[in-house]
Design a protein around this motif. Structure first.
Motif, PDB file in Angstrom:
ATOM      1  N   TYR A   1       3.198 -40.727   8.897  1.00  0.00           N
ATOM      2  CA  TYR A   1       2.126 -41.679   8.602  1.00  0.00           C
ATOM      3  C   TYR A   1       0.760 -41.007   8.685  1.00  0.00           C
ATOM      4  CZ  TYR A   1      -1.064 -45.601   8.909  1.00  0.00           C
ATOM      5  OH  TYR A   1      -2.116 -46.458   8.685  1.00  0.00           O
ATOM      6  N   PHE A   2       0.546 -40.221   9.746  1.00  0.00           N
ATOM      7  CA  PHE A   2      -0.742 -39.544   9.901  1.00  0.00           C
ATOM      8  C   PHE A   2      -0.995 -38.568   8.756  1.00  0.00           C
ATOM      9  CE2 PHE A   2      -2.839 -39.929  14.214  1.00  0.00           C
ATOM     10  CZ  PHE A   2      -2.263 -41.154  14.516  1.00  0.00           C
TER      11      PHE A   2
ATOM     12  N   LEU B   1      -6.605 -39.098   9.085  1.00  0.00           N
ATOM     13  CA  LEU B   1      -5.791 -38.972  10.283  1.00  0.00           C
ATOM     14  C   LEU B   1      -5.060 -37.634  10.372  1.00  0.00           C
ATOM     15  CD1 LEU B   1      -4.108 -42.509  10.472  1.00  0.00           C
ATOM     16  CD2 LEU B   1      -6.129 -41.689  11.701  1.00  0.00           C
ATOM     17  N   ALA B   2      -4.865 -36.987   9.231  1.00  0.00           N
ATOM     18  CA  ALA B   2      -4.078 -35.745   9.196  1.00  0.00           C
ATOM     19  C   ALA B   2      -4.566 -34.670  10.168  1.00  0.00           C
ATOM     20  CB  ALA B   2      -4.035 -35.202   7.767  1.00  0.00           C
ATOM     21  N   PRO B   3      -5.879 -34.467  10.341  1.00  0.00           N
ATOM     22  CA  PRO B   3      -6.332 -33.418  11.257  1.00  0.00           C
ATOM     23  C   PRO B   3      -5.935 -33.651  12.715  1.00  0.00           C
ATOM     24  CG  PRO B   3      -8.089 -34.014   9.728  1.00  0.00           C
ATOM     25  CD  PRO B   3      -7.010 -35.044   9.579  1.00  0.00           C
ATOM     26  N   PHE B   4      -5.542 -34.880  13.058  1.00  0.00           N
ATOM     27  CA  PHE B   4      -5.185 -35.184  14.442  1.00  0.00           C
ATOM     28  C   PHE B   4      -3.710 -34.939  14.753  1.00  0.00           C
ATOM     29  CE2 PHE B   4      -8.831 -37.931  13.420  1.00  0.00           C
ATOM     30  CZ  PHE B   4      -9.713 -37.539  14.418  1.00  0.00           C
ATOM     31  N   VAL B   5      -2.945 -34.544  13.752  1.00  0.00           N
ATOM     32  CA  VAL B   5      -1.503 -34.377  13.940  1.00  0.00           C
ATOM     33  C   VAL B   5      -1.142 -33.364  15.017  1.00  0.00           C
ATOM     34  CG1 VAL B   5       0.625 -33.614  12.813  1.00  0.00           C
ATOM     35  CG2 VAL B   5      -0.867 -35.255  11.672  1.00  0.00           C
TER      36      VAL B   5
ATOM     37  N   LEU C   1       8.393 -48.160   3.492  1.00  0.00           N
ATOM     38  CA  LEU C   1       7.260 -48.980   3.887  1.00  0.00           C
ATOM     39  C   LEU C   1       5.972 -48.571   3.191  1.00  0.00           C
ATOM     40  CD1 LEU C   1       7.914 -49.284   7.741  1.00  0.00           C
ATOM     41  CD2 LEU C   1       8.347 -50.994   5.970  1.00  0.00           C
ATOM     42  N   GLN C   2       5.900 -47.321   2.715  1.00  0.00           N
ATOM     43  CA  GLN C   2       4.692 -46.823   2.061  1.00  0.00           C
ATOM     44  C   GLN C   2       4.998 -46.400   0.640  1.00  0.00           C
ATOM     45  OE1 GLN C   2       1.872 -45.116   5.604  1.00  0.00           O
ATOM     46  NE2 GLN C   2       3.127 -43.644   4.526  1.00  0.00           N
TER      47      GLN C   2
END
Length: 274
Positions: free
Chosen positions: A170-171, A177-181, A243-244
């Motif tokens: 999802y991230f 949000l990707a940089p927080f993975v 879901l996406q």
């Protein structure tokens, strides 16, 4: 959606780059397992830390924090940014299911990760001595608590890996949000260790258990630790895709650095799958 960079090159170039990335995964996983074994050696094994903090739950919290920091650092390292920083066959498998990693890469990456696991544990034994092979360290092998049979252990490992894959997927499908993975992966694995350590052991990674089990000779239920995370990853990847329907995972790299800066040829191949 970023596909594996080698998709636009010749078959020979793809193989060379895949081999290079697999070698990096071997190095990263070797460092990870060396670090995990070292952390267990000094937190759980005979040391000033274990004498000051004799409670196993406190020790597992420290181990969880240590592994979380190490894992995050490896994902964000220059090598992690090249290969994707998977260090986990279930993650590589999930990235294929998400459509951003080549099918051919699964065996290359998984083989490298498992071999790196063994080398990392052997290196820790060579550097830290016999204490690594003796209880309670025992090469950092995971030994589930008594009463955990294969079925509930399988379900726990599959569910834990499923949560990680679903959340990471999802991230990685949301650019902001990707940089927080990297931190997300570290936190989830650290929590798994702290919460499940006294029960299932909190492996959540076939490579995490493979090296310690092979080197120590404690092969009981190893098949569960190898297979369950793969099943959990497959189910979670499928669920997220259902879901996406309009949103797709953008990159196979856990660092997320290629999400906004992927080469033009990668973006042209966004809908392709290998």
């Amino acid at each position: 959606m970023e596909t594996f960079r080698t998709m636009t090159t010749t078959g020979q170039s793809r193989s060379v780059e895949l081999a290079r990335h697999s070698a990096i995964e071997l190095i990263l996983t070797c460092i990870l397992l060396f670090g995990v074994t070292t952390i267990v050696r000094f937190v759980v094994g005979p040391s000033a830390i274990s004498r000051a903090l004799p409670q196993i739950h406190v020790e597992l919290m420290i181990v969880g924090v240590g592994v979380a920091v190490l894992l995050t650092g490896l994902i964000k390292s220059p090598l992690g940014k090249i290969s994707g920083g998977h260090m986990n066959p279930a993650i590589s498998f999930a990235m294929w299911r998400f459509g951003v990693f080549p099918a051919a890469g699964i065996l290359f990456y998984a083989g490298a990760q498992l071999l790196g696991s063994v080398i990392g544990v052997v290196a820790a034994r060579a550097i830290w001595g016999k204490l690594v092979e003796q209880p309670p360290v025992l090469y950092a092998v995971i030994l589930p608590a008594p009463g955990w049979s294969a079925v509930p252990l399988f379900l726990a490992e599959a569910a834990g890996m499923g949560v990680i894959v679903f959340t990471v997927g999802y991230f990685l499908s949301v650019p902001r949000l990707a940089p927080f993975v990297p931190w997300l992966v570290g936190i989830l694995v650290g929590l798994g260790i702290a919460m499940l350590g006294t029960q299932t052991g909190g492996s959540l990674n076939p490579a995490r258990q493979f090296g310690p089990a092979v080197v120590s000779g404690h092969m009981d239920k190893l098949w569960v630790f190898l297979l369950a995370p793969m099943v959990g990853a497959a189910v979670a990847a499928r669920l997220l895709k259902l879901l996406q329907r309009r949103r797709q995972v953008l990159t196979h790299r856990l660092c997320g650095t290629e999400v906004s800066g992927a080469p033009r040829e990668d973006r042209r191949m966004a809908s392709a799958r290998i």
